[in-house]
Scaffold this motif. Structure first.
Motif, short mmCIF file in Angstrom:
data_model
loop_
_atom_site.label_atom_id
_atom_site.label_comp_id
_atom_site.label_asym_id
_atom_site.label_seq_id
_atom_site.Cartn_x
_atom_site.Cartn_y
_atom_site.Cartn_z
N LEU A 98 101.64 19.39 50.21
CA LEU A 98 101.96 20.68 49.98
C LEU A 98 103.42 20.90 49.82
O LEU A 98 104.13 21.64 48.85
N LEU A 99 104.20 20.28 50.49
CA LEU A 99 105.81 20.36 50.58
C LEU A 99 106.34 20.07 49.20
O LEU A 99 107.06 20.30 48.58
N ARG A 100 105.64 18.98 48.94
CA ARG A 100 106.00 18.03 47.46
C ARG A 100 105.82 19.12 46.48
O ARG A 100 106.47 19.08 45.67
N ARG A 101 104.84 19.76 46.35
CA ARG A 101 104.47 20.84 45.31
C ARG A 101 105.62 21.88 45.29
O ARG A 101 105.40 22.62 44.43
N GLY A 102 106.02 22.01 46.31
CA GLY A 102 106.95 23.06 46.26
C GLY A 102 106.50 24.58 46.59
O GLY A 102 107.30 25.55 46.11
N ALA A 103 105.42 24.62 46.68
CA ALA A 103 104.72 26.12 46.87
C ALA A 103 105.43 26.77 48.30
O ALA A 103 105.15 26.13 49.26
N PRO A 104 106.06 27.77 48.14
CA PRO A 104 106.42 28.43 49.25
C PRO A 104 105.43 28.97 50.23
O PRO A 104 104.32 29.30 49.70
N PHE A 105 105.59 28.88 51.25
CA PHE A 105 104.62 29.43 52.49
C PHE A 105 105.56 29.58 53.71
O PHE A 105 106.38 29.11 53.94
N ALA A 106 104.94 30.52 54.61
CA ALA A 106 105.51 30.79 55.74
C ALA A 106 104.79 30.34 57.03
O ALA A 106 105.47 30.14 57.93
N THR A 107 103.52 30.31 56.84
CA THR A 107 102.54 29.98 57.94
C THR A 107 101.63 28.74 57.52
O THR A 107 101.13 28.84 56.58
N VAL A 108 101.09 27.82 58.69
CA VAL A 108 100.07 27.10 58.52
C VAL A 108 99.16 27.39 59.70
O VAL A 108 99.71 27.12 60.98
N ALA A 109 97.72 27.84 59.39
CA ALA A 109 97.10 28.12 60.11
C ALA A 109 95.97 26.76 60.30
O ALA A 109 95.16 26.85 59.40
N ALA A 110 96.11 25.97 61.10
CA ALA A 110 95.26 24.59 61.10
C ALA A 110 93.88 24.91 61.53
O ALA A 110 93.42 25.81 62.55
N ALA A 111 92.99 24.08 61.15
CA ALA A 111 91.56 24.07 61.58
C ALA A 111 91.12 23.77 63.05
O ALA A 111 90.35 24.36 63.60
N ASP A 112 92.12 23.15 63.76
CA ASP A 112 92.05 22.74 65.06
C ASP A 112 93.42 22.66 65.59
O ASP A 112 94.47 22.44 64.91
N ASP A 113 93.60 22.32 66.90
CA ASP A 113 95.02 22.24 67.47
C ASP A 113 95.34 20.75 67.27
O ASP A 113 96.78 20.51 67.09
N THR A 114 94.67 19.74 67.19
CA THR A 114 95.08 18.33 66.78
C THR A 114 95.52 18.38 65.41
O THR A 114 96.91 17.81 65.21
N VAL A 115 95.02 18.98 64.50
CA VAL A 115 95.41 18.99 63.03
C VAL A 115 96.70 19.97 63.23
O VAL A 115 97.73 19.42 62.33
N ALA A 116 97.06 20.81 63.98
CA ALA A 116 98.29 21.82 63.93
C ALA A 116 99.45 20.61 64.31
O ALA A 116 100.45 20.78 63.95
N THR A 117 99.05 20.03 65.42
CA THR A 117 100.18 19.07 65.90
C THR A 117 100.63 17.88 64.66
O THR A 117 101.93 17.78 64.74
N LYS A 118 99.68 17.63 63.88
CA LYS A 118 100.06 16.65 62.96
C LYS A 118 100.89 17.42 61.70
O LYS A 118 101.77 16.87 61.15
N VAL A 119 100.49 18.59 61.57
CA VAL A 119 101.25 19.42 60.59
C VAL A 119 102.48 19.64 60.99
O VAL A 119 103.65 19.53 60.09
N ALA A 120 102.73 20.10 62.27
CA ALA A 120 103.87 20.31 62.90
C ALA A 120 104.72 18.87 62.64
O ALA A 120 106.10 19.11 62.36
N ALA A 121 104.11 17.95 63.03
CA ALA A 121 104.88 16.45 62.68
C ALA A 121 105.43 16.41 61.36
O ALA A 121 106.56 15.99 61.10
N ALA A 122 104.59 16.57 60.32
CA ALA A 122 104.79 16.12 59.09
C ALA A 122 105.87 17.34 58.62
O ALA A 122 106.91 17.06 57.86
N LEU A 123 106.14 18.64 59.07
CA LEU A 123 106.92 19.48 58.84
C LEU A 123 108.52 19.28 59.45
O LEU A 123 109.38 19.21 58.88
N ARG A 124 108.41 18.56 60.78
CA ARG A 124 109.50 18.21 61.45
C ARG A 124 110.23 16.92 60.47
O ARG A 124 111.32 16.72 60.29
N GLU A 125 109.26 15.88 60.03
CA GLU A 125 109.80 14.96 59.30
C GLU A 125 110.28 15.22 58.04
O GLU A 125 111.10 14.63 57.55
N ALA A 126 109.93 16.35 57.26
CA ALA A 126 110.60 16.76 56.27
C ALA A 126 111.85 17.71 56.29
O ALA A 126 112.44 18.30 55.54
N GLY A 127 112.34 17.98 57.61
CA GLY A 127 113.52 18.72 58.02
C GLY A 127 113.29 19.93 58.10
O GLY A 127 114.40 20.89 58.36
#
Length: 191
Positions: A98-127
């Motif tokens: 999603l980040l690679r495609r460059g589509a702007p977004f403000a929020t990620v609502a994940a399917a569950d809490d475990t997925v949300a923590t992985k999303v958060a980790a990927a976002l932090r890795e991207a700075g």
């Protein structure tokens, strides 16, 4: 109501087996037939029935997990770890894409809490900073949500309703706002 494979076949003027072959891929078919079936599927909004496919193929990619008490968060964490081991590319890679495609977004609502923590980790890795750049929320409100950094907002089912005659119902949910969410920026989306 869902469109069936047979309806797709009638619409394309081919047999159900041909629609199945086009959907499965890897079968030699005339280019015109493949295009005609593709157009029929698109026009009707046909979506393959995963359980029916698994039944016909006598295989499945489902994994059953038997636990003592589903309310015990340990088993949720265990199931999440199992899911990560079976599909290591998982949700973090989906976030990276999603980040690679460059589509702007403000929020990620994940399917569950475990997925949300992985999303958060990927976002932090991207700075990116949570929530300054992107808000993240999970679903379930597992006990670890309050202990993540930042604390993870989560949607939680707040009540139960008896199913109506059709068998489907809407469950009331509540967003537990924590430090992983922020108001949207004045201009709309971020990244």
């Amino acid at each position: 109501m869902a469109v069936t494979l047979a309806e797709g076949a009638v619409h394309a003027g081919v047999s159900p087996a041909t629609v199945s072959r086009v959907q499965s891929g890897g079968y030699p078919l005339a280019g015109g037939t493949r295009i005609r079936v593709g157009q029929a599927v698109e026009e009707l909004g046909y979506i393959a029935n995963g359980p029916a496919r698994a039944l016909a193929a006598a295989t499945s990619d489902l994994v059953g997990v038997l636990v003592h008490d589903v309310a015990d968060s340990f088993f949720g964490i265990l199931a999440g770890s199992l899911q990560s081991a079976l599909a290591p590319t998982g949700r973090g890679d989906a976030t990276r894409e999603l980040l690679r495609r460059g589509a702007p977004f403000a929020t990620v609502a994940a399917a569950d809490d475990t997925v949300a923590t992985k999303v958060a980790a990927a976002l932090r890795e991207a700075g990116l900073r949570i929530p300054a750049d992107v808000s993240v929320a999970g679903f379930d409100d597992l006990p670890f949500c309050a202990d993540t950094a930042p604390a993870l907002a989560a949607h939680q089912i707040t009540g139960r309703r008896p199913p109506p005659p059709g068998g489907r119902t809407t469950l009331p949910i509540e967003l537990l706002v924590r430090a992983s969410t922020a108001p949207p920026p004045p201009g709309g989306s971020r990244p």
